[in-house]
Enzyme design. Structure first.
Site, PDB file in Angstrom:
ATOM      1  N   GLU B  99      -1.455  36.622  87.951  1.00 48.83           N
ATOM      2  CA  GLU B  99      -2.206  37.153  87.853  1.00 48.83           C
ATOM      3  C   GLU B  99      -1.507  38.020  88.781  1.00 48.83           C
ATOM      4  O   GLU B  99      -0.298  38.114  89.451  1.00 48.83           O
ATOM      5  CB  GLU B  99      -3.746  37.043  88.634  1.00 48.83           C
ATOM      6  CG  GLU B  99      -4.570  36.528  87.551  1.00 48.83           C
ATOM      7  CD  GLU B  99      -4.650  36.990  86.746  1.00 48.83           C
ATOM      8  OE1 GLU B  99      -4.655  38.761  86.350  1.00 48.83           O
ATOM      9  OE2 GLU B  99      -4.558  37.187  85.017  1.00 48.83           O
ATOM     10  N   HIS B 199     -21.756  40.298  66.606  1.00 49.47           N
ATOM     11  CA  HIS B 199     -20.513  39.965  67.485  1.00 49.47           C
ATOM     12  C   HIS B 199     -20.838  38.425  68.098  1.00 49.47           C
ATOM     13  O   HIS B 199     -19.402  38.148  68.087  1.00 49.47           O
ATOM     14  CB  HIS B 199     -21.050  40.847  69.062  1.00 49.47           C
ATOM     15  CG  HIS B 199     -20.929  39.922  69.992  1.00 49.47           C
ATOM     16  ND1 HIS B 199     -19.068  40.768  70.919  1.00 49.47           N
ATOM     17  CD2 HIS B 199     -21.253  39.266  70.788  1.00 49.47           C
ATOM     18  CE1 HIS B 199     -19.289  39.769  71.870  1.00 49.47           C
ATOM     19  NE2 HIS B 199     -20.274  38.553  71.430  1.00 49.47           N
ATOM     20  N   ARG B 212     -18.537  29.917  76.823  1.00 50.39           N
ATOM     21  CA  ARG B 212     -18.706  30.662  77.648  1.00 50.39           C
ATOM     22  C   ARG B 212     -19.950  30.875  78.147  1.00 50.39           C
ATOM     23  O   ARG B 212     -20.338  30.111  77.893  1.00 50.39           O
ATOM     24  CB  ARG B 212     -18.962  31.685  76.149  1.00 50.39           C
ATOM     25  CG  ARG B 212     -19.582  33.002  76.784  1.00 50.39           C
ATOM     26  CD  ARG B 212     -18.881  33.764  75.257  1.00 50.39           C
ATOM     27  NE  ARG B 212     -19.481  35.214  75.565  1.00 50.39           N
ATOM     28  CZ  ARG B 212     -20.554  35.950  75.064  1.00 50.39           C
ATOM     29  NH1 ARG B 212     -21.794  35.099  75.155  1.00 50.39           N
ATOM     30  NH2 ARG B 212     -20.724  37.159  75.756  1.00 50.39           N
ATOM     31  N   ASP B 221     -23.460  45.577  90.596  1.00 49.15           N
ATOM     32  CA  ASP B 221     -21.799  45.851  90.551  1.00 49.15           C
ATOM     33  C   ASP B 221     -21.773  46.927  89.620  1.00 49.15           C
ATOM     34  O   ASP B 221     -22.446  47.191  88.751  1.00 49.15           O
ATOM     35  CB  ASP B 221     -21.093  44.734  90.214  1.00 49.15           C
ATOM     36  CG  ASP B 221     -20.737  44.179  91.973  1.00 49.15           C
ATOM     37  OD1 ASP B 221     -19.920  45.373  92.373  1.00 49.15           O
ATOM     38  OD2 ASP B 221     -20.260  43.438  91.942  1.00 49.15           O
ATOM     39  N   THR B 260      -8.539  41.265  84.347  1.00 47.80           N
ATOM     40  CA  THR B 260      -9.158  40.095  83.074  1.00 47.80           C
ATOM     41  C   THR B 260      -8.064  39.228  84.284  1.00 47.80           C
ATOM     42  O   THR B 260      -7.368  39.115  84.260  1.00 47.80           O
ATOM     43  CB  THR B 260      -8.595  39.767  81.872  1.00 47.80           C
ATOM     44  OG1 THR B 260      -8.948  40.876  81.042  1.00 47.80           O
ATOM     45  CG2 THR B 260      -8.096  38.849  81.545  1.00 47.80           C
TER      46      THR B 260
END
Lengths: 277, 277, 277, 277, 277
Positions: B99, B199, B212, B221, B260
Site C-alpha cells: 500500500e 449482486h 466476507r 462516516d 482499497t
C-alpha cells in the site's frame, strides 16, 4: 427593495422571489443583542448566533513536550475558556481514535464572530494550540426555521416541538457539512417545502435519541449548512441518516459530509488531558 | 412513530416507507449486551457491534528509533491488546509493501465505540503509535441482513448459509469502503432487493475461498458500508470483484474503494516486529 | 456453481453470465507453479503471476547522506535483489526529472504476492529505502487474453502474434493504470468484444516499436488494469495512445493514467547510482 | 498497416481511420536529427522535439542557506546550462509571488528526452535544486499542424502565417495543460477540423501580442497538450482566453489549466538570483 | 481583425462574435497609465488594474521565533509596504481562527503586475514571510462592466450606481473565486445578459451593507473571476449569497469558492502583530 421596483423585475420573478421569501430575514438584520454574559441556554437556542467549528490535529512535536507541560496545557485551555466566557461559549470534543484528520474539534458560539476569532487566535497560542494544526474550519449562523414553520407546515412543525430527547446523556457529537446544488436553490419554494417535509417526517421518530442543530453558511464558507448532532445511540443515528439518504432531497446534495466528524463529549480540560496522557 | 401519524404523511410514503422497512432495526435499538469478556467467535457474528478500521503509516522518525526499542514496541502493543481484551477485539494487518498510504491497519471490534476509541488513543501513545500517522479511519456497525433474508429471498439466503470457506487459511485481508448514490437509496425496496439478488448470486461460488463481512456506516462516516474480506486466493478474489462490477448495482456506486486496503494476516506483535526489522 | 443452480437465477442471466464467461478462469484457479528459481523469460509470459508496481520519491534527508554511503546504497540494493532472486523478479526504472511524484519506480513479479511484499519491506529498510517515500503502489495479476482469443477474434489474434518488436532496445518504460465504468462492465460480452476489437486493430501497427503488458487489478486495488509499456520511440507511443483515445472504448474509462509514470530503463544498481550522484 | 489489412477492419473504420489520418505522422517516425549544437532558432520551430516543463518550489531550508551560497547558486545553474548546451535548450521563469505551487519553472527542449532527464537530474543536485521540491512535470513533443494545414484550411493557415508578434518584448510566460474528452477524440476528423477552425479564427487577432507554442502529450503524461504562451499584455491574453472559452471546442475540455502557471521572463541566473535575495 | 476578414469566418459567427462583443476591450488595450504615486481612491475604481490575492499560512517554525523578533516583523512589513507605495497598494487581512488554509491574506493592486510580483517576493524575504507558506494565489484584472451597462441594461445600471454602502465600517473581507462552464461561455450574449440581469437584481438591496469588487482571471489563473466583498453584516452577506445561488446563472458555475476566504480588516502591521502575540 425600493429602488429596484423601477427596474426590469419581470426578469427576476419566479425562483428568485421564492428564494427571498424562503429567507424571510431582512437583508440588514442585526445580530441578536448580546447579553451581559454568555448564557448557554440562550445562545444555543437563539437565531443570528455564529457557530465556528474547527478541527485540530496534534503535530508530532506534541510527543516531545514534557508530560508535565502537556498536562498543564489542559489547565491553560480551561483558563482561556474562562477568560473569554463573556464573549464565547466553547465546546471541545475528542476525535482522536475516531477520525483521520483531527484529534479534537471545537464548536464556538458567539454573537460577534470577531470575538470567536480572537478566542481561536489565543487558543492557537497556548501550549496545545502551538502543537496543533487546523485541519478544517467552518463558520455558520443560526436562523429561524425556513420551511417547517407553523404557517407553512403546521403538522410537522408541531411534531418537531412535541418530542424531546429522552435518551441517556449523549456521549457522541457529530458535525456534518451539507451543500446543495444549483438545481435545489433554483426550485420554487413550494417544491423545496415539499422536499423538506418529506425529509423531516422520518426524523421525528429520532427526536427522542438524536439532538440536532443547524447553522447556515452559504457564501461564508464552501458549504451551505453545518449540521450538528448529539446522541448516545449511534445505531439510531445511522438509521436516521439512512432515512434521510432515502428521500428525494438527497439527490440535490453536492456535499454531505466530507468530512463527517465524530467525537466524544467531555469537558474542554478533559479532552486536552486525554490527549496529554 | 406514534406522533407522526397525525402529520401529512402522504408526503413521505413510497420510497421512505420502503427505506425504513429495509432497515428493520427499531430506531432506538440497544447495542448487543456485552459478555464478561470479548469472545472472538461471538463478537464477529453478532449484530450491533462496532467495527473501527484505522490505517497507519510510519513516520521517517521511526528509522531513528534504536533497533532494540523498535523490537520492544512489538511487545508493548501485545501487552496493550491484552490489557483491553475485555473491551475490544484487535486485529492488525501488515500493509507495508502493498500500500501507499499505510504500513499497517487495525480492525477493532467493540460493543461500546468509546472503548475502541480509548484503545486507539492508548495505541497512539505507544512507541510505534507515536511514530505513526493515521491515514484513514472508518467506523461501522454490524447489522442483520437487510435484503437476502429468509422471507425476502429464501433461495439466495439458503445459498449464503450452505457454503463455507474451505480453502487454505487466508493470508490476505482487504478493506473496501462502499458508498451508494442518492438514486440507489431512493429506489423502492423491491427494486433494491432485485439488484442485491443479482449482486449476491455470483458471490455464492466464491464463498469457498473468500470470506466476507459487512459494516454499516451511513452518516457515521463518509461511506455507507465497509466491506472486509479474507482470502488466500487473490485471483479468485479478483474474479469475484469483476463479477460484482458486472451487475447493475455497480451503477449506483459513488465510492467503491478509495482506498482499497490490502494487507497480510499476522498476529499483532508479528506485524510490529516485521515493521521493526 | 452447483448450489446456486437451485436459486432464482433468472435474476442474474444476461450481463452477469456474460461477465463470468469473459473471465473464464475458474473461481479457485491456482497460481502458476513456481519454478525452482525465477526465470525472466517464463515469469514475464505466464498467467497468474503477480505484478507489484511501486513509485518512490527521495526525501530531502537523502541529500544529507554522505556521498560514499549514497553510492554504497546502490550495491546494497543489488545484493538485496540477488538475495531474493528465487522469489521475485525486480526491475527498477529512473523517473527523476520526468515525474513529479517519484524519483524511481519498481516492477516486481512474483508467483506469491507475500514474497513480493517481503522484498519491498526489506527494500524499505535499505539506505535508499529509508530515505524514500512510497508515492504509489498498484498490484495486479496476469491472465490469459479475455477478448482477442483464437476462438472469439481469430484475425486480430493472429495479428497480435505475427508482429514483434523490432526497434532499438527500449530506453523508456511507462506504467498507466486503467479503470472502467460500471457501464462498461455491464455491457454484454459481445459488445465488449467488438469494442476491444476496435481498440486492438490500430495497436497492431505499433507492435514493432512499442511493447505492452497487462495486469488485472479489479478489487485488489483502485484500478481495473495496470498497463505497462516499453519503447524507444515516444513519438510512436504518443501516436498509439491517440489512436486508443479515438475509439469508443475510451468513453468507458473512468481512470486512464493518474498517474502516468514515465521512466528510463537501467539496471537496478545504475538507477540508484544515478540518484546518488 | 500491412498485416492488419487482412483483419476484420470493418470494425475500425469511421472514427479510427479519421483519427489516424489526423495524426499523419507515421507510427515509427524518427526524431529530428540533432544538429552539432542546439540552436535556439531551430529547435523552437522544428517538429519531433521534446519539451519538458517542470515547476519547482523552494523548501523552507533554502532560507537557512547562507546568503553568499544562495547567490553562488545562480552561477552554478548558469554553468550547468552551459555544460549541457549541446544537448538541451533551457529556459527558466520566475513564478514566486504569482503562483502557489512554485517559485520558478523550467522549459527544457531536447531532441533526445533522456538528455533532458540527465540535465534535470543534475539540476536537482545543485545547491538550489537540493533545496527545491518538484511540484509539476509535463512532457510533450512538437508536431506539425494537425488541422489548420494548407490543404485542409487554407484561409486560416494563411492567417496563422501572415501575422507576427509586434508588441514589446514579452515579460510574461504561461504554461497551460489541455486534456480533451473521449467524445472529442471520437469525433470524425471533419467535425474536429470545423471546431478547430472556429477555435483558431479569433486567435488571429491576438498573434500581434501573444506568442503561442504547442506540445503533444497524450499517453506520455496525464494531459493531451501543453500550451505555452509569451506576452507583454496580460489583458490581451485574458481576452484571447475568453474568446477561446466561448467556442464549442471548450465543451470537450476535461482539463484546461490545473495548473495554469504564470511566470516572468528572465535569464536563468537572474531567476535564481531573484530567489536568492 | 483585418486579415481574418478574408477567411472562412462563417464558421465563427454566432457565439464567438457575441463573446467578443461582450468583451468590448480591444485585444491590445493598454494598461491604465500609472499616476506618479498609487492613489487608493483611483486604483480601486479604475479598469485595467491588476489584483493579486495571496493567502499565507504560518509554519510551525514561527512559534520558535523570539517574541521580540515576531513583533519587529510587523514593523518590517509596514516599512516594506511604505517602500513599495509608488508601485503597489497593499491590503492585508487576518484569517487565523476563521480559515483552515491560511492565517492572513493579501490583496495587492498594481498597474504593472511585475511590480506586484516584486513586492510579494520581498515580502517572502521578511521575517514573517520566511516563516509563511503560500497556500493560494490568484491574479485578476479589473475591467469596465460587461453586461449591466447603460446601453444594455439601463434600469439595473442606474440601480447599481444609485445605492451606496451605508452600514458601519466593514470589519470583514471575503474573497470568492468563480469559474463558469463552457456552456456559459458559449451562450449568446443576449442570453448571458438576461442571466446576469436576473443575477444582479437581488443584489441591489444589499448594496447598502455589502461592498463588491470584481477581477477577471480567465486564462491567467484557474478561475474566471475573483469576487471580493467587504461587509460588517455577515447575515446580510449570507442572504445575498443565497439569493445569488437561487438564480439560473448558478447552474453554470463550475467553481464558486474553493476556497472561500474570510478575514477581518486591520492595518497591515496590526495583522502581523495579531499573529505575533
Amino acid at each position: 427593495m425600493g429602488k429596484t421596483s423601477k427596474l426590469r423585475l419581470g426578469l427576476v420573478a419566479g425562483a428568485l422571489a421564492a428564494a427571498l421569501a424562503a429567507n424571510a430575514l431582512p437583508a440588514a438584520a442585526q445580530p441578536a443583542a448580546a447579553p451581559a454574559a454568555i448564557e448557554r441556554g440562550k445562545i444555543l437556542t437563539q437565531p443570528n448566533v455564529f457557530g465556528l467549528f474547527t478541527t485540530l490535529k496534534l503535530n508530532a512535536s506534541w510527543n516531545a513536550v514534557p508530560a508535565k507541560a502537556r498536562m498543564a496545557a489542559a489547565d491553560e485551555v480551561k483558563r482561556l475558556v474562562e477568560k473569554h466566557k463573556d464573549n464565547v461559549l466553547v465546546d471541545i470534543y475528542l476525535t482522536r481514535g475516531l477520525e483521520t484528520q483531527s484529534d479534537y474539534f471545537l464548536r464556538v458560539h458567539a454573537y460577534d464572530l470577531a470575538k470567536a476569532q480572537t478566542f481561536m487566535r489565543e487558543l492557537r497560542a497556548t501550549t496545545v494550540g502551538r502543537h496543533s494544526e487546523v485541519t478544517e474550519t467552518l463558520v455558520g449562523i443560526t436562523k429561524g426555521l425556513n420551511y417547517i414553520t407553523k404557517d407553512q407546515s403546521p403538522g410537522l412543525n408541531a411534531g418537531l416541538f412535541s418530542a424531546t430527547y429522552s435518551g441517556d446523556a449523549p456521549r457522541y457529537a457529530l458535525m456534518v457539512p451539507v451543500k446543495k446544488s444549483a438545481e435545489w436553490w433554483n426550485k420554487p419554494l413550494e417544491d423545496r417545502l415539499k422536499e423538506i417535509e418529506t425529509h423531516t417526517a422520518p426524523t421525528l421518530a429520532f427526536l427522542v435519541n438524536v439532538k440536532r442543530k443547524l447553522y447556515h453558511s452559504t457564501g461564508i464558507d464552501d458549504t451551505d449548512f453545518i449540521t450538528y448532532f448529539e446522541t448516545n445511540d449511534l445505531l439510531a443515528f445511522n438509521n436516521l441518516m439512512i432515512a434521510l439518504a432515502s428521500v428525494p432531497e438527497n439527490k440535490y446534495h453536492v456535499r454531505w459530509g466530507s468530512p463527517t466528524v465524530l467525537g466524544t463529549i467531555h469537558s474542554p480540560e478533559n479532552v486536552i488531558k486525554a490527549l496529554a496522557e
